[in-house]
Design a protein around this motif. Sequence first.
Motif, PDB file in Angstrom:
ATOM      1  N   SER A 287      25.965  -9.149  -1.957  1.00 55.20           N
ATOM      2  CA  SER A 287      27.000  -8.749  -2.712  1.00 55.20           C
ATOM      3  C   SER A 287      27.638 -10.028  -3.421  1.00 55.20           C
ATOM      4  N   VAL A 288      28.234  -9.940  -4.639  1.00 52.81           N
ATOM      5  CA  VAL A 288      28.330 -10.869  -5.706  1.00 52.81           C
ATOM      6  C   VAL A 288      29.257 -11.934  -5.383  1.00 52.81           C
ATOM      7  N   GLN A 289      30.463 -11.618  -4.692  1.00 54.02           N
ATOM      8  CA  GLN A 289      31.521 -12.653  -4.243  1.00 54.02           C
ATOM      9  C   GLN A 289      31.184 -13.929  -3.549  1.00 54.02           C
ATOM     10  N   LYS A 290      30.039 -14.099  -2.863  1.00 56.72           N
ATOM     11  CA  LYS A 290      29.584 -15.086  -2.148  1.00 56.72           C
ATOM     12  C   LYS A 290      28.906 -16.318  -2.909  1.00 56.72           C
TER      13      LYS A 290
ATOM     14  N   PRO B 223      24.759   6.780 -11.155  1.00 55.41           N
ATOM     15  CA  PRO B 223      25.059   7.919 -11.041  1.00 55.41           C
ATOM     16  C   PRO B 223      26.662   8.216 -11.315  1.00 55.41           C
ATOM     17  N   GLU B 224      27.282   7.253 -10.859  1.00 56.39           N
ATOM     18  CA  GLU B 224      28.788   7.132 -10.910  1.00 56.39           C
ATOM     19  C   GLU B 224      29.415   6.429 -12.047  1.00 56.39           C
ATOM     20  N   THR B 225      30.512   6.471 -12.385  1.00 58.09           N
ATOM     21  CA  THR B 225      30.868   5.241 -13.215  1.00 58.09           C
ATOM     22  C   THR B 225      30.832   3.986 -12.557  1.00 58.09           C
ATOM     23  N   PRO B 226      30.014   3.202 -12.683  1.00 61.71           N
ATOM     24  CA  PRO B 226      29.990   1.863 -12.065  1.00 61.71           C
ATOM     25  C   PRO B 226      30.917   0.763 -12.444  1.00 61.71           C
ATOM     26  N   ASN B 227      31.045  -0.375 -11.631  1.00 56.46           N
ATOM     27  CA  ASN B 227      31.814  -1.403 -11.978  1.00 56.46           C
ATOM     28  C   ASN B 227      31.305  -2.263 -13.160  1.00 56.46           C
ATOM     29  N   VAL B 228      31.587  -1.660 -14.342  1.00 54.12           N
ATOM     30  CA  VAL B 228      30.738  -2.263 -15.455  1.00 54.12           C
ATOM     31  C   VAL B 228      31.136  -3.718 -15.920  1.00 54.12           C
ATOM     32  N   LEU B 229      32.203  -4.046 -15.573  1.00 55.48           N
ATOM     33  CA  LEU B 229      32.724  -5.397 -15.937  1.00 55.48           C
ATOM     34  C   LEU B 229      32.161  -6.337 -14.627  1.00 55.48           C
ATOM     35  N   GLY B 230      32.076  -5.872 -13.507  1.00 61.88           N
ATOM     36  CA  GLY B 230      31.271  -6.758 -12.553  1.00 61.88           C
ATOM     37  C   GLY B 230      29.876  -6.890 -12.790  1.00 61.88           C
ATOM     38  N   ILE B 231      29.081  -5.710 -13.350  1.00 61.35           N
ATOM     39  CA  ILE B 231      27.862  -5.979 -13.902  1.00 61.35           C
ATOM     40  C   ILE B 231      27.735  -6.937 -14.800  1.00 61.35           C
TER      41      ILE B 231
END
Length: 355
Positions: free
Chosen positions: A186-189, A239-247
């Motif tokens: 995951s990206v928070q590390k 498939p779903e609305t993703p975390n666009v800002l995160g991407i």
Amino acid sequence: MKSLFFTPGPSQLMPTVEEHLRTAMRDDIASYSHRSLLFTKLYEDTVSSLKKLLDIPADYQVFFLSSATEAWERAIQNCVHTTTFHLVNGAFSKKFYQMAGELGKTAHMLQVEDGEGFNPVSLDIPDECEAVCIVQNETSTGVSIDRHDIYAIKKNFPDKLIMLDIVSSAPYFDIDYTFTDCVLFSVQKGFGLPAGLGVLIVSPRAMETAARNRAKSLPVGSYHSFHTLKAYADKMQTPETPNVLGIYLFNKVIHDMLDKSIAAVRRNTEVKFQMIHHFFVDSPKYHLFVANTALRSATVTVAEVEGGSKPLIERLAAENVIIGSGYGQYKPTHIRIANFPAHTTDEVKHLLEML
Ligand SMILES: *Cc1c(COP(=O)(O)O)cnc(C)c1O
């Protein structure tokens, strides 16, 4: 005053995140549809840039999920029919093991004492195990597993899928992905980003296994089955609305790292680790938890503090330096210190002076 975070995740954000956030707001990133051309271009570029950064083979899939915990579940759910095998040496590897049981699988484990490693040569993995689940960098205790040990496991057990958690070592950890089947983080590390995005890297073999399991009507999940994830990935979508800002932010930070070169990012991590390691080895007040020097993680250092860790953690917090407490049972005695790309050499110096 802003604080300096040496916690092992969430942690210090990359210094460029603030500017990238401002650009995202200016460019309406969070309002565009996840079916728009803007998003598909962002998706395509993020996957290809990540493949370049980590040297991921072209025929591997990259899926965006909500967290590393979700990636554990998706990997087991899609690729394992009945049985897993786990290397357990701390709280995260233990949770990975427990999750397999919760998903109705028969989970075997080799457990060693917290802070210890494994001998890949003497591993005895029952034939029926379909996957070997490994936490490469055990964030609870600061033990890391050498990539050559992972190669040895894959060579000795070529029919088993290798599921590898690199949550607290990516992007520092360097591995030949052809020896792996499901790699997750995951990206928070180590990527120094806000939480809320998990990444799962899947080999062609794991994709085939997942397709076979789905054909047998195993419960491989719904919107985040490998089948559905791939159907959308082929269209550069989720498939779903993703975390666009995160991407979006992930994309920007990957490009920042590519601009510096991943080799430079990794070298810098090593330089800072040498500083941290020397400090702890020389300091009578602290005892590194991992006894074997070769197994000490470069990205998460765990030390026992004489007299308990709480007063120290509080003293540093009063000076706006936030370090991690021990994990679980070690909370009152240990400190944990992250060494991620977001931490500069000067910030590490400052931390060590305060310690
Ligand atoms: C933090 C961590 C996780 C969990 O990550 P989430 O993004 O919170 O799901 C899993 N494995 C390891 C080794 C970790 O350090």
